[in-house]
Structures are given as structure tokens and as C-alpha cells.
Write a protein that holds these residues in place. Structure first.
Motif, mmCIF file in Angstrom:
data_model
loop_
_atom_site.group_PDB
_atom_site.id
_atom_site.type_symbol
_atom_site.label_atom_id
_atom_site.label_comp_id
_atom_site.label_asym_id
_atom_site.label_seq_id
_atom_site.Cartn_x
_atom_site.Cartn_y
_atom_site.Cartn_z
ATOM 1 N N ALA A 83 -91.253 -62.425 51.714
ATOM 2 C CA ALA A 83 -90.781 -63.910 51.446
ATOM 3 C C ALA A 83 -91.822 -64.665 50.503
ATOM 4 C CB ALA A 83 -90.555 -64.855 52.512
ATOM 5 N N GLU A 84 -92.861 -64.446 50.555
ATOM 6 C CA GLU A 84 -94.174 -65.130 49.894
ATOM 7 C C GLU A 84 -94.090 -64.508 48.560
ATOM 8 O OE1 GLU A 84 -97.773 -64.387 51.979
ATOM 9 O OE2 GLU A 84 -97.230 -65.753 53.716
ATOM 10 N N LYS A 85 -93.960 -63.160 48.627
ATOM 11 C CA LYS A 85 -93.708 -62.562 47.331
ATOM 12 C C LYS A 85 -92.699 -63.100 46.418
ATOM 13 C CE LYS A 85 -93.753 -58.115 45.086
ATOM 14 N NZ LYS A 85 -93.585 -56.488 45.407
ATOM 15 N N SER A 86 -91.518 -63.073 47.038
ATOM 16 C CA SER A 86 -90.202 -63.528 46.488
ATOM 17 C C SER A 86 -90.409 -65.083 46.010
ATOM 18 C CB SER A 86 -89.242 -63.154 47.286
ATOM 19 O OG SER A 86 -88.828 -62.073 47.676
ATOM 20 N N ARG A 87 -91.014 -65.889 46.586
ATOM 21 C CA ARG A 87 -91.322 -67.310 46.144
ATOM 22 C C ARG A 87 -91.991 -67.642 44.969
ATOM 23 N NH1 ARG A 87 -91.502 -68.237 51.939
ATOM 24 N NH2 ARG A 87 -93.690 -68.070 51.800
ATOM 25 N N GLU A 88 -92.894 -66.485 44.627
ATOM 26 C CA GLU A 88 -93.662 -66.424 43.577
ATOM 27 C C GLU A 88 -93.377 -65.716 42.630
ATOM 28 O OE1 GLU A 88 -97.445 -64.675 45.092
ATOM 29 O OE2 GLU A 88 -97.672 -66.565 46.675
ATOM 30 N N GLN A 89 -92.596 -64.695 42.509
ATOM 31 C CA GLN A 89 -92.137 -63.979 41.308
ATOM 32 C C GLN A 89 -90.573 -64.612 40.670
ATOM 33 O OE1 GLN A 89 -92.416 -59.879 42.542
ATOM 34 N NE2 GLN A 89 -90.338 -59.983 43.320
ATOM 35 N N ARG A 90 -90.185 -64.027 39.577
ATOM 36 C CA ARG A 90 -89.178 -64.514 38.799
ATOM 37 C C ARG A 90 -88.039 -63.875 39.483
ATOM 38 N NH1 ARG A 90 -89.441 -67.571 34.737
ATOM 39 N NH2 ARG A 90 -87.678 -66.701 33.531
ATOM 40 N N LEU A 91 -86.976 -64.286 39.172
ATOM 41 C CA LEU A 91 -85.590 -63.742 39.679
ATOM 42 C C LEU A 91 -85.476 -62.490 39.184
ATOM 43 C CD1 LEU A 91 -82.086 -65.253 39.526
ATOM 44 C CD2 LEU A 91 -82.492 -63.361 38.161
ATOM 45 N N GLU A 92 -85.494 -62.267 38.005
ATOM 46 C CA GLU A 92 -85.517 -60.687 37.251
ATOM 47 C C GLU A 92 -86.289 -59.797 37.974
ATOM 48 O OE1 GLU A 92 -83.789 -57.845 35.226
ATOM 49 O OE2 GLU A 92 -82.989 -59.940 35.078
ATOM 50 N N LYS A 93 -87.400 -59.980 38.201
ATOM 51 C CA LYS A 93 -88.464 -58.946 38.924
ATOM 52 C C LYS A 93 -87.990 -58.820 40.318
ATOM 53 C CE LYS A 93 -93.567 -58.067 39.502
ATOM 54 N NZ LYS A 93 -93.157 -56.633 39.169
ATOM 55 N N THR A 94 -87.546 -59.726 41.026
ATOM 56 C CA THR A 94 -87.436 -59.360 42.380
ATOM 57 C C THR A 94 -86.023 -58.474 42.467
ATOM 58 O OG1 THR A 94 -88.025 -61.528 43.300
ATOM 59 C CG2 THR A 94 -86.379 -60.503 44.603
ATOM 60 N N ILE A 95 -85.181 -58.914 41.446
ATOM 61 C CA ILE A 95 -83.649 -57.897 41.538
ATOM 62 C C ILE A 95 -84.084 -56.716 40.790
ATOM 63 C CG2 ILE A 95 -81.493 -57.719 40.331
ATOM 64 C CD1 ILE A 95 -80.948 -60.790 40.773
ATOM 65 N N THR A 96 -84.895 -56.402 40.012
ATOM 66 C CA THR A 96 -85.318 -55.308 39.258
ATOM 67 C C THR A 96 -85.641 -54.379 40.455
ATOM 68 O OG1 THR A 96 -85.496 -55.931 37.006
ATOM 69 C CG2 THR A 96 -86.587 -53.908 37.465
ATOM 70 N N GLU A 97 -86.747 -54.993 41.309
ATOM 71 C CA GLU A 97 -87.449 -54.029 42.191
ATOM 72 C C GLU A 97 -86.608 -53.742 43.430
ATOM 73 O OE1 GLU A 97 -90.891 -56.537 43.588
ATOM 74 O OE2 GLU A 97 -92.051 -56.191 42.134
ATOM 75 N N PHE A 98 -85.739 -54.589 43.704
ATOM 76 C CA PHE A 98 -84.514 -54.207 44.589
ATOM 77 C C PHE A 98 -83.989 -53.149 44.076
ATOM 78 C CE2 PHE A 98 -80.136 -54.218 45.966
ATOM 79 C CZ PHE A 98 -79.996 -54.297 47.167
ATOM 80 N N VAL A 99 -83.382 -53.116 42.807
ATOM 81 C CA VAL A 99 -82.386 -52.152 42.319
ATOM 82 C C VAL A 99 -83.098 -50.906 42.309
ATOM 83 C CG1 VAL A 99 -81.170 -51.750 40.093
ATOM 84 C CG2 VAL A 99 -80.861 -53.696 40.952
ATOM 85 N N LEU A 100 -84.405 -50.785 41.902
ATOM 86 C CA LEU A 100 -85.215 -49.706 41.864
ATOM 87 C C LEU A 100 -85.280 -48.942 43.108
ATOM 88 C CD1 LEU A 100 -87.758 -50.472 39.163
ATOM 89 C CD2 LEU A 100 -86.047 -49.078 38.887
ATOM 90 N N THR A 101 -85.456 -49.680 44.204
ATOM 91 C CA THR A 101 -85.857 -49.081 45.448
ATOM 92 C C THR A 101 -84.593 -48.555 45.802
ATOM 93 O OG1 THR A 101 -87.598 -50.513 45.648
ATOM 94 C CG2 THR A 101 -86.988 -49.532 47.561
ATOM 95 N N ARG A 102 -83.630 -49.712 46.108
ATOM 96 C CA ARG A 102 -82.373 -49.204 46.568
ATOM 97 C C ARG A 102 -81.551 -48.072 45.952
ATOM 98 N NH1 ARG A 102 -78.429 -52.132 49.940
ATOM 99 N NH2 ARG A 102 -80.505 -52.609 50.864
ATOM 100 N N ARG A 103 -81.706 -47.700 44.429
ATOM 101 C CA ARG A 103 -81.045 -46.640 43.925
ATOM 102 C C ARG A 103 -81.796 -45.507 44.120
ATOM 103 N NH1 ARG A 103 -81.570 -47.958 38.188
ATOM 104 N NH2 ARG A 103 -79.820 -49.181 38.299
ATOM 105 N N GLN A 104 -83.249 -45.476 44.583
ATOM 106 C CA GLN A 104 -83.848 -44.535 45.118
ATOM 107 C C GLN A 104 -83.442 -44.002 46.567
ATOM 108 O OE1 GLN A 104 -88.189 -45.091 45.127
ATOM 109 N NE2 GLN A 104 -88.679 -42.885 45.832
ATOM 110 N N LEU A 105 -83.238 -45.125 47.439
ATOM 111 C CA LEU A 105 -82.743 -44.919 48.804
ATOM 112 C C LEU A 105 -81.084 -44.092 48.552
ATOM 113 C CD1 LEU A 105 -83.044 -45.149 51.768
ATOM 114 C CD2 LEU A 105 -82.124 -47.418 51.435
ATOM 115 N N LEU A 106 -80.531 -44.808 47.729
ATOM 116 C CA LEU A 106 -79.114 -44.136 47.553
ATOM 117 C C LEU A 106 -79.028 -42.714 46.966
ATOM 118 C CD1 LEU A 106 -76.017 -44.250 47.087
ATOM 119 C CD2 LEU A 106 -76.600 -45.167 44.760
ATOM 120 N N GLN A 107 -79.894 -42.494 46.302
ATOM 121 C CA GLN A 107 -80.229 -41.125 45.799
ATOM 122 C C GLN A 107 -80.598 -40.027 46.751
ATOM 123 O OE1 GLN A 107 -82.696 -41.785 42.396
ATOM 124 N NE2 GLN A 107 -80.894 -42.142 41.092
#
Length: 154
Positions: A83-107
Motif C-alpha cells: 500500500a505504501e509503495k502504491s501511494r508513492e508511485q504513479r498509476l501507470e507504474k502500478t498497473i504495469t507491475e500488476f500486468v507483468l506479474t499477473r501475465r507471468q502467473l497466467l502463463q
């Protein structure tokens, strides 16, 4: 609800699309709490990434070994840091990190065999299948996605 492989994979595919669409939020919406005194949308999405990483690194590799699973993290600590990290970083970075990790999990889960999906394992006193485990993770996602939809009125 039946937790089959296709349903689980479909959820993970749809979660990627759903979170990517949050890129259209304004900064004000992104930082809006889901309820008074609760996390913002940014914090909710941001806390999902470390959990996906945990599943990738500390659950999936151990599910098919005849050993006990590694101890889980301190939930409160992990969520607070995310939560702390998400408060500090930009929307795009949070979403990009989610997408990269979730895609890896999906694969990774797409590579599991039908036999592996129905294999049992234990977490503490609970005995469940791999499909049940991912079903529980999906319930967590859906809970948070529903909270976000409620605050955005979509």
C-alpha cells in the motif's frame, strides 16, 4: 462453484483486461478510497502484485513436491508495504507491475497439467486441490474488483 482450469484461466485473462482499463481513471479516481478510512484504488491494485509474486515464487514451485509449503509472509506487513509503495508511485507504474506479474502467473498456470489441477496439498490444517487454491485467490480478486466497481459506480 466448480473451479475448473478453463474458468480459472479465463479469470486471469479477464483480470488483465480489467486492470488495464483502470489506466483511464483520473488521478483523483485512482487515489479515491474504496470506502471511508479504507485503501484507495491504487493501494488495492498495488497489493495484488506482491501476492501474485508470492504465489509464483513460494507456492507453485512447492505444490508438486512431497515437502511442506514454505511459511507464508506476514500478511499485514506485506499489505502495508504494498500500500505504501502504491501511494508513492504513479498509476501507470502500478498497473504495469500488476500486468507483468499477473501475465507471468497466467502463463505459469496455463502450463499446469489437468492432473496437477486436481492434485491435493495441505496448507496448515486445510487440504485442498490446486484448482481450489486458485479459486480462493480468484475470490480475493473478485472481492476487490467489486469494491472498486462500487466506488466508481460502474
Amino acid at each position: 462453484m466448480l473451479r475448473d482450469k478453463k474458468w480459472i484461466i479465463k479469470h486471469y485473462e479477464q483480470s488483465l483486461i480489467w486492470v488495464k482499463n483502470l489506466r483511464n481513471l483520473s488521478e483523483e479516481q485512482w487515489r479515491m478510497p474504496i470506502e471511508s478510512g479504507k485503501w484507495s484504488i491504487a493501494e488495492v491494485i498495488g497489493h495484488l502484485t506482491p501476492w501474485d509474486t508470492f504465489v509464483l515464487e513460494h507456492r507453485i514451485p512447492f505444490l508438486f513436491r512431497n515437502t511442506s509449503l514454505p511459511k507464508g509472509p506476514d500478511i499485514e506487513h506485506m499489505n502495508t508495504k504494498a500500500a505504501e509503495k502504491s501511494r508513492e508511485q504513479r498509476l501507470e507504474k502500478t498497473i504495469t507491475e500488476f500486468v507483468l506479474t499477473r501475465r507471468q502467473l497466467l502463463q505459469t498456470i496455463q502450463q499446469l497439467t489437468d492432473e496437477q489441477w486436481h492434485q491435493s496439498f495441505s496448507i496448515g490444517q486445510s487440504n485442498l486441490t490446486v484448482a481450489d487454491y486458485f479459486g480462493g485467490l480468484i475470490d480475493h480478486d473478485l472481492h476487490h474488483f467489486s469494491q472498486i466497481q462500487s466506488v466508481l459506480h460502474v
